[in-house]
Design an enzyme around this catalytic site. Structure first.
Site, mmCIF file in Angstrom:
data_model
loop_
_atom_site.group_PDB
_atom_site.id
_atom_site.type_symbol
_atom_site.label_atom_id
_atom_site.label_comp_id
_atom_site.label_asym_id
_atom_site.label_seq_id
_atom_site.Cartn_x
_atom_site.Cartn_y
_atom_site.Cartn_z
ATOM 1 N N PRO A 88 0.823 -1.221 0.000
ATOM 2 C CA PRO A 88 0.000 0.000 0.000
ATOM 3 C C PRO A 88 0.857 1.271 0.000
ATOM 4 O O PRO A 88 0.361 2.348 -0.308
ATOM 5 C CB PRO A 88 -0.808 -0.102 1.299
ATOM 6 C CG PRO A 88 -0.765 -1.532 1.689
ATOM 7 C CD PRO A 88 0.529 -2.075 1.157
ATOM 8 N N GLU A 115 3.149 -8.312 8.542
ATOM 9 C CA GLU A 115 3.312 -6.850 8.590
ATOM 10 C C GLU A 115 4.253 -6.364 7.486
ATOM 11 O O GLU A 115 4.611 -5.186 7.451
ATOM 12 C CB GLU A 115 3.835 -6.399 9.952
ATOM 13 C CG GLU A 115 3.000 -6.872 11.142
ATOM 14 C CD GLU A 115 1.531 -6.518 11.019
ATOM 15 O OE1 GLU A 115 1.230 -5.350 10.719
ATOM 16 O OE2 GLU A 115 0.694 -7.424 11.211
ATOM 17 N N ARG A 153 -2.420 -8.419 -20.773
ATOM 18 C CA ARG A 153 -3.329 -8.153 -21.885
ATOM 19 C C ARG A 153 -2.780 -7.101 -22.850
ATOM 20 O O ARG A 153 -3.321 -6.920 -23.944
ATOM 21 C CB ARG A 153 -4.725 -7.782 -21.379
ATOM 22 C CG ARG A 153 -4.783 -6.493 -20.598
ATOM 23 C CD ARG A 153 -6.166 -6.236 -20.053
ATOM 24 N NE ARG A 153 -7.128 -5.820 -21.080
ATOM 25 C CZ ARG A 153 -7.124 -4.627 -21.676
ATOM 26 N NH1 ARG A 153 -6.217 -3.740 -21.375
ATOM 27 N NH2 ARG A 153 -8.044 -4.338 -22.578
ATOM 28 N N ASP A 168 -8.274 1.583 -28.749
ATOM 29 C CA ASP A 168 -7.949 1.685 -27.322
ATOM 30 C C ASP A 168 -7.414 3.067 -26.973
ATOM 31 O O ASP A 168 -7.813 3.654 -25.988
ATOM 32 C CB ASP A 168 -6.898 0.633 -26.937
ATOM 33 C CG ASP A 168 -7.545 -0.600 -26.331
ATOM 34 O OD1 ASP A 168 -8.780 -0.718 -26.431
ATOM 35 O OD2 ASP A 168 -6.806 -1.428 -25.782
HETATM 36 N N1 4HQ Z 1 -0.683 -5.625 0.954
HETATM 37 N N2 4HQ Z 1 -1.457 -3.051 -2.926
HETATM 38 C C1 4HQ Z 1 0.216 -6.029 3.217
HETATM 39 C C2 4HQ Z 1 -1.557 -4.743 0.288
HETATM 40 C C3 4HQ Z 1 -1.278 -4.244 -1.078
HETATM 41 C C4 4HQ Z 1 -2.022 -3.222 -1.746
HETATM 42 C C5 4HQ Z 1 0.501 -6.245 0.385
HETATM 43 C C6 4HQ Z 1 -1.007 -6.019 2.320
HETATM 44 C C7 4HQ Z 1 1.688 -6.247 1.327
HETATM 45 C C8 4HQ Z 1 2.442 -6.876 3.526
HETATM 46 N N3 4HQ Z 1 -0.311 -4.601 -1.910
HETATM 47 N N4 4HQ Z 1 1.304 -6.784 2.627
HETATM 48 N N5 4HQ Z 1 -3.083 -2.560 -1.288
HETATM 49 O O1 4HQ Z 1 -2.550 -4.361 0.845
HETATM 50 O O2 4HQ Z 1 -0.420 -3.878 -3.031
#
Ligand code: 4HQ
Length: 252
Positions: A88, A115, A153, A168
């Site tokens: 994230p 984590e 794709r 596109d």
């Molecule tokens: N995670 N976009 C926590 C995500 C995530 C997201 C991946 C959860 C990494 C450790 N990854 N782990 N949103 O939520 O890519």
């Protein structure tokens, strides 16, 4: 394109890549996807891949050594691969990024659990961090699948040749116009007459109008980035005069 996925859950990737368009693309050899089980690179007796965080706090952190060994094994085969960590905290994924990634011959995707990963993994191996959206998943695996789907794709030969890249790009950064197929009448609901007219110029104009209308109503932010012609601006003026009309919920 080659894609190597480092994960603790390689089985999660089996069925999504066997079905439909992606399955065909792999069968044809247009994409080569491999999963590498990080646990196979934990060399202690119990193959431990996580540990408690220094400094205390909740949850577990993925240890650096197994990931480093797995990475070094993959990179020994293709040192020029582009390495992505799904998180994230990464750059928000979009179509432009998918396009850029589709030009790379080799991607390595690192999927975290718990984590997340020891920060030193980032410093040593990660070229780019990508987020698929502002929500929290249980791991990076589904995010990696989303990325692979969007990138695949775009590779030559993956979609049928009937799909023109030109079309596109003409509709890029606009939402799609409404689509219909048979029957032309269903429970008293009619397909817009113009689509049955055979008048291709009129159909093109209608579709452009409806794509602009949808975008203006639902995602006005996209219109700022879209490359609009003078004709488009005329159509938009008409749309704005007609008013915002039916409004859908904002999902919150
Ligand atoms: N995670 N976009 C926590 C995500 C995530 C997201 C991946 C959860 C990494 C450790 N990854 N782990 N949103 O939520 O890519």
């Amino acid at each position: 394109m080659k894609v190597d996925i480092l994960t603790l859950f390689p089985n999660m990737f089996s069925s999504p890549f066997q079905e439909s368009i992606l399955g065909k693309a792999i069968e044809k050899g247009l994409i080569q996807i491999r999963t590498i089980n990080i646990r196979d690179y934990a060399f202690d007796k119990h193959q431990v891949v996580d540990d408690t965080p220094y400094g205390g706090g909740q949850g577990m952190v993925m240890k650096v050594e197994p990931i480093a060994r797995a990475m070094e094994w993959v990179k020994s085969q293709a040192s020029s691969a582009w390495t992505i960590y799904l998180t994230p905290q990464g750059n928000p994924f979009n179509q432009k990024m998918a396009q850029n990634l589709s030009n790379r011959p080799h991607l390595i995707l690192l999927c975290g659990r718990y984590e997340g990963i020891d920060e030193r993994v980032r410093e040593l191996f990660v070229d780019e961090e990508i987020s698929i959206g502002d929500y929290v998943l249980t791991g990076g695996e589904l995010a990696a699948m989303v990325l692979i789907d969007a990138v695949s794709r775009l590779l030559p030969g993956v979609l049928g040749s009937d799909r023109s890249a030109e079309e596109d790009s003409f509709f890029q950064s606009l939402l799609e116009f409404p689509q219909y197929t048979r029957p032309s009448s269903f429970r008293g609901m009619e397909v817009p007459e113009i689509l049955l007219s055979g008048n291709h110029a009129a159909i093109s104009r209608w579709r452009r109008m409806e794509a602009l209308r949808r975008t203006w109503m639902r995602r006005p932010d996209l219109l700022e980035k879209a490359s609009l012609s003078n004709d488009d601006r005329e159509l938009l003026k008409e749309i704005v005069e007609q008013g915002r009309g039916e409004k859908i919920g904002d999902g919150v």
